[in-house]
Design a protein around this motif. Structure first.
Motif, PDB file in Angstrom:
ATOM      1  N   ASP A   1      13.021 -10.068 -10.696  1.00  0.00           N
ATOM      2  CA  ASP A   1      12.314  -9.467 -11.832  1.00  0.00           C
ATOM      3  C   ASP A   1      12.407  -7.950 -11.836  1.00  0.00           C
ATOM      4  O   ASP A   1      11.767  -7.292 -12.674  1.00  0.00           O
ATOM      5  N   GLY A   2      13.173  -7.400 -10.898  1.00  0.00           N
ATOM      6  CA  GLY A   2      13.337  -5.951 -10.850  1.00  0.00           C
ATOM      7  C   GLY A   2      12.234  -5.217 -10.109  1.00  0.00           C
ATOM      8  O   GLY A   2      12.167  -3.987 -10.137  1.00  0.00           O
ATOM      9  N   VAL A   3      11.368  -5.956  -9.417  1.00  0.00           N
ATOM     10  CA  VAL A   3      10.257  -5.349  -8.675  1.00  0.00           C
ATOM     11  C   VAL A   3      10.725  -5.016  -7.257  1.00  0.00           C
ATOM     12  O   VAL A   3      11.345  -5.850  -6.595  1.00  0.00           O
ATOM     13  N   PRO A   4      10.444  -3.804  -6.766  1.00  0.00           N
ATOM     14  CA  PRO A   4      10.849  -3.439  -5.399  1.00  0.00           C
ATOM     15  C   PRO A   4      10.267  -4.402  -4.371  1.00  0.00           C
ATOM     16  O   PRO A   4       9.082  -4.754  -4.422  1.00  0.00           O
ATOM     17  N   THR A   5      11.115  -4.835  -3.436  1.00  0.00           N
ATOM     18  CA  THR A   5      10.679  -5.769  -2.397  1.00  0.00           C
ATOM     19  C   THR A   5      10.033  -5.068  -1.214  1.00  0.00           C
ATOM     20  O   THR A   5       9.424  -5.715  -0.362  1.00  0.00           O
ATOM     21  N   GLY A   6      10.217  -3.752  -1.150  1.00  0.00           N
ATOM     22  CA  GLY A   6       9.752  -2.980  -0.004  1.00  0.00           C
ATOM     23  C   GLY A   6      10.880  -2.435   0.837  1.00  0.00           C
ATOM     24  O   GLY A   6      10.671  -1.539   1.661  1.00  0.00           O
ATOM     25  N   LEU A   7      12.089  -2.976   0.656  1.00  0.00           N
ATOM     26  CA  LEU A   7      13.251  -2.500   1.406  1.00  0.00           C
ATOM     27  C   LEU A   7      13.891  -1.307   0.692  1.00  0.00           C
ATOM     28  O   LEU A   7      14.164  -1.370  -0.516  1.00  0.00           O
ATOM     29  N   LEU A   8      14.148  -0.262   1.439  1.00  0.00           N
ATOM     30  CA  LEU A   8      14.827   0.924   0.929  1.00  0.00           C
ATOM     31  C   LEU A   8      16.011   1.208   1.833  1.00  0.00           C
ATOM     32  O   LEU A   8      15.912   1.115   3.059  1.00  0.00           O
ATOM     33  N   VAL A   9      17.140   1.599   1.217  1.00  0.00           N
ATOM     34  CA  VAL A   9      18.392   1.740   1.949  1.00  0.00           C
ATOM     35  C   VAL A   9      18.890   3.177   1.863  1.00  0.00           C
ATOM     36  O   VAL A   9      18.948   3.777   0.779  1.00  0.00           O
ATOM     37  N   ASP A  10      19.251   3.729   3.022  1.00  0.00           N
ATOM     38  CA  ASP A  10      19.845   5.062   3.152  1.00  0.00           C
ATOM     39  C   ASP A  10      19.111   6.116   2.326  1.00  0.00           C
ATOM     40  O   ASP A  10      17.928   6.320   2.522  1.00  0.00           O
ATOM     41  N   ALA A  11      19.795   6.774   1.376  1.00  0.00           N
ATOM     42  CA  ALA A  11      19.189   7.916   0.685  1.00  0.00           C
ATOM     43  C   ALA A  11      17.922   7.553  -0.078  1.00  0.00           C
ATOM     44  O   ALA A  11      17.104   8.436  -0.382  1.00  0.00           O
TER      45      ALA A  11
ATOM     46  N   VAL B   1       0.834  -1.204   0.000  1.00  0.00           N
ATOM     47  CA  VAL B   1       0.000   0.000   0.000  1.00  0.00           C
ATOM     48  C   VAL B   1       0.869   1.253   0.000  1.00  0.00           C
ATOM     49  O   VAL B   1       0.625   2.203  -0.756  1.00  0.00           O
ATOM     50  N   ALA B   2       1.900   1.259   0.849  1.00  0.00           N
ATOM     51  CA  ALA B   2       2.799   2.414   0.929  1.00  0.00           C
ATOM     52  C   ALA B   2       3.556   2.607  -0.380  1.00  0.00           C
ATOM     53  O   ALA B   2       3.706   3.738  -0.869  1.00  0.00           O
ATOM     54  N   MET B   3       4.050   1.500  -0.960  1.00  0.00           N
ATOM     55  CA  MET B   3       4.795   1.622  -2.222  1.00  0.00           C
ATOM     56  C   MET B   3       3.912   2.146  -3.349  1.00  0.00           C
ATOM     57  O   MET B   3       4.359   2.934  -4.192  1.00  0.00           O
ATOM     58  N   ASP B   4       2.652   1.729  -3.347  1.00  0.00           N
ATOM     59  CA  ASP B   4       1.733   2.219  -4.378  1.00  0.00           C
ATOM     60  C   ASP B   4       1.458   3.711  -4.201  1.00  0.00           C
ATOM     61  O   ASP B   4       1.414   4.468  -5.178  1.00  0.00           O
ATOM     62  N   ILE B   5       1.267   4.144  -2.965  1.00  0.00           N
ATOM     63  CA  ILE B   5       1.032   5.567  -2.702  1.00  0.00           C
ATOM     64  C   ILE B   5       2.199   6.404  -3.199  1.00  0.00           C
ATOM     65  O   ILE B   5       2.009   7.489  -3.769  1.00  0.00           O
ATOM     66  N   CYS B   6       3.396   5.906  -3.002  1.00  0.00           N
ATOM     67  CA  CYS B   6       4.606   6.654  -3.389  1.00  0.00           C
ATOM     68  C   CYS B   6       5.042   6.363  -4.823  1.00  0.00           C
ATOM     69  O   CYS B   6       6.060   6.902  -5.275  1.00  0.00           O
TER      70      CYS B   6
ATOM     71  N   LEU C   1       6.439   3.777  -6.174  1.00  0.00           N
ATOM     72  CA  LEU C   1       7.831   3.330  -6.159  1.00  0.00           C
ATOM     73  C   LEU C   1       8.204   2.547  -7.418  1.00  0.00           C
ATOM     74  O   LEU C   1       9.363   2.568  -7.847  1.00  0.00           O
ATOM     75  N   LYS C   2       7.232   1.872  -8.030  1.00  0.00           N
ATOM     76  CA  LYS C   2       7.529   1.085  -9.224  1.00  0.00           C
ATOM     77  C   LYS C   2       8.025   1.949 -10.379  1.00  0.00           C
ATOM     78  O   LYS C   2       8.730   1.453 -11.274  1.00  0.00           O
ATOM     79  N   SER C   3       7.660   3.224 -10.377  1.00  0.00           N
ATOM     80  CA  SER C   3       8.061   4.098 -11.484  1.00  0.00           C
ATOM     81  C   SER C   3       9.509   4.576 -11.367  1.00  0.00           C
ATOM     82  O   SER C   3      10.060   5.139 -12.307  1.00  0.00           O
TER      83      SER C   3
END
Length: 563
Positions: free
Chosen positions: A203-213, A179-184, A186-188
């Motif tokens: 497959d290059g799809v975000p897993t939900g983990l974001l690192v530092d910057a 839900v959070a990734m869709d709001i932001c 992130l896939k784009s």
């Protein structure tokens, strides 16, 4: 307006100087109260031990024997401490104070040790939330359940109506749900930002983990705490700190890699200044601001001085050189043992960092840089050495925040260039579980080299990095002395254990020096603020199985906490 503020600042400074001089000129003035029948460790080399202390108008009047400090008037109160132990108020050398206060009312995942626990805790926290209401949490460590990285699938099915953001315990990584990734959207985002990364599956799809910057891609969508929430957080953080014996903190604010440089300034102007104006401060705070804003810090100090009041002090500026060991973003000369393609992450451009540090240093600002990995520490030490050679001066108080993993011989440079190491002993209790896995046996020996640094004459100031680890100087002292993680029967790198004396100094006199506050706090010296802690036992009796607790905390001579 500027001239008025400058004039007011000069008046306040003159009053402060006059008050301080009055203590030195009137040692026989009557005390407001005298504490007696106790063991007092002052951290003052001239008078290290005392049995009584007199306090007047929030400052220390005298310390010594009862006959010496007995400067009583008709209203002087005598307080019998019944043999308890007194030390200077503890100073936590590295906190994010308002974020810590905010985290006290959010989902805490520090004690989660399995995937199932992780999911269940999130599910429980999400229950009862309004649709689309954000769920924020912190404190998880993948090392607690064997090292597997979590992904959004762990929590998507139990948070279908709510966006979720969960920070890792070190603050250098976080997990978002679908839900959070869709709001932001992130896939784009197709490319990683400088100084950060988006973790993706095969497959290059975000897993939900974001690192530092890269975390800013998500956190920019999270509603900011309201002004009222931030003010409540400072009050909550202060209450929590004094319960642990902490009377002063070095606050590195709400700035993290990739984050907004405005938030620390907003907190200073809208929260700290406001609470100070009401007379409601209970913890003294030295504030650091993003290095990017060093001209603004220099201008503020020129206009108002470093000491805005008895409670709010301008520390200096801070930058980041790398990430963290647990997130795999601490920068090393060699690759991670469990990830051969990973050397860590340089989160700031080295040329920019060098130029900015040099400019801030030339402007006589105190500079602090976060460095965890050996390569990051070597980078920062080199930058500092260059700044010192270009603009030599005494008493610069340059700081390396964390200094966790050093290359061979790096500890010598701290002493050579008079650079303070600001370290967090309780974090070693967590790193011990996976440092060898990530660095190998030989390189892991360069971790938390407290004794080596002290042995070279370096100033080692101790703290927590709250909310990464809870504010708890007594726990930090024990960690620095014993270095034994929970469940272990032996210490980790035993040769780097330090004495209880050095550990307590790391939270008092050395911490004050590293923050350039030694004229005000850090020891129980006449003229300094009457900030002190009453303990049930001596903190120097480490290894006996007897551990002290905080009985009372005094700030400016007033009881801020009583157990």
């Amino acid at each position: 307006m500027g001239s008025l503020a400058t004039s007011l600042g000069i008046v306040l400074l003159s009053l402060a100087v006059a008050v301080l001089l009055s203590w030195k000129r009137n040692p026989g003035a009557p005390a407001d109260f005298v504490i007696t029948n106790c063991s007092i460790w002052t951290a003052d080399q001239d008078v290290p031990w005392a049995e009584s202390m007199a306090v007047r108008r929030g400052r220390i009047l005298r310390v010594g024997s009862l006959s010496f400090v007995k400067v009583a008037g008709s209203d002087t109160e005598f307080r019998d401490l019944e043999g308890q132990f007194v030390v200077p108020g503890f100073i936590d050398s590295h906190v994010h104070f308002i974020p810590g206060g905010l985290q006290l009312v959010r989902l805490d995942l520090h004690d989660v040790h399995t995937r199932l626990e992780f999911t269940q805790k999130v599910q429980h926290a999400a229950h009862g939330l309004e649709p689309n209401e954000w769920l924020q949490g912190f404190g998880w460590s993948n090392e607690h359940w064997g090292g597997e990285w979590p992904d959004s699938s762990w929590i998507d099915s139990v948070t279908e109506k709510n966006p979720v953001w969960l920070s890792r315990m070190d603050g250098h990584m976080g997990l978002a749900n679908k839900v959070a990734m869709d709001i932001c959207d992130l896939k784009s985002v197709k490319e990683d930002p400088t100084g950060g990364s988006i973790v993706r599956d095969a497959d290059g799809v975000p897993t939900g983990l974001l690192v530092d910057a890269a975390m800013i891609l998500l956190t920019s969508c999270v509603p900011k705490p309201s002004l009222e929430q931030r003010r409540d957080a400072l009050a909550r953080a202060s209450h929590y700190a004094v319960s642990k014996g902490v009377t002063s903190v070095v606050d590195f604010g709400s700035y993290f890699p990739g984050g907004s440089i405005k938030e620390s300034w907003n907190d200073f102007e809208e929260v700290y200044t406001w609470m100070d104006s009401l007379g409601n401060m209970t913890v003294r705070s030295a504030l650091f601001f993003p290095l990017e804003t060093w001209p603004r810090v220099a201008a503020l100090i020129k206009e108002r001085g470093r000491h805005i009041s008895d409670w709010v002090h301008i520390g200096g500026v801070k930058a980041f050189a790398d990430g963290s060991l647990g997130s795999g973003t601490a920068l090393f000369h060699q690759h991670y043992e469990d990830d051969p393609n990973n050397f860590g992450l340089r989160v700031a451009d080295l040329s920019w960092l060098s130029e900015s540090v040099s400019a801030a240093f030339e402007s006589k600002l105190q500079v602090a840089v976060h460095a965890i990995g050996d390569a990051a520490n070597d980078d920062v030490l080199g930058i500092y050495a260059d700044a010192i050679s270009k603009h030599p001066r005494q008493g610069h108080r340059l700081r390396v925040e964390h200094a966790q993993h050093l290359s061979p011989g790096a500890h010598l440079k701290f002493g050579t260039f008079s650079i303070s190491a600001s370290m967090q002993p309780e974090q070693l209790l967590d790193d011990a579980y996976y440092a060898v896995k990530k660095l190998g046996e030989k390189r892991s020996r360069g971790s938390y080299n407290l004794r080596s640094l002290l042995g070279n004459g370096s100033v080692v100031a101790l703290g927590s990095d709250w909310p990464v680890v809870a504010v708890n100087p007594l726990g930090g002292i024990r960690a620095a002395v014993e270095r034994t993680p929970s469940g272990w029967s032996h210490p980790w790198i035993p040769e780097e254990r330090i004495s209880a004396w050095d550990a307590v100094a790391g939270y008092t006199s050395l911490a004050a020096y590293a923050a350039a506050l030694e004229d005000l706090v850090g020891s129980l010296t006449p003229g300094k603020f009457a900030d002190f802690v009453v303990l049930s036992e001596s903190p120097f009796a480490q290894g006996t199985g007897i551990f002290p607790r905080v009985v009372a905390t005094f700030v400016g001579g007033n009881i801020a906490f009583l157990s």
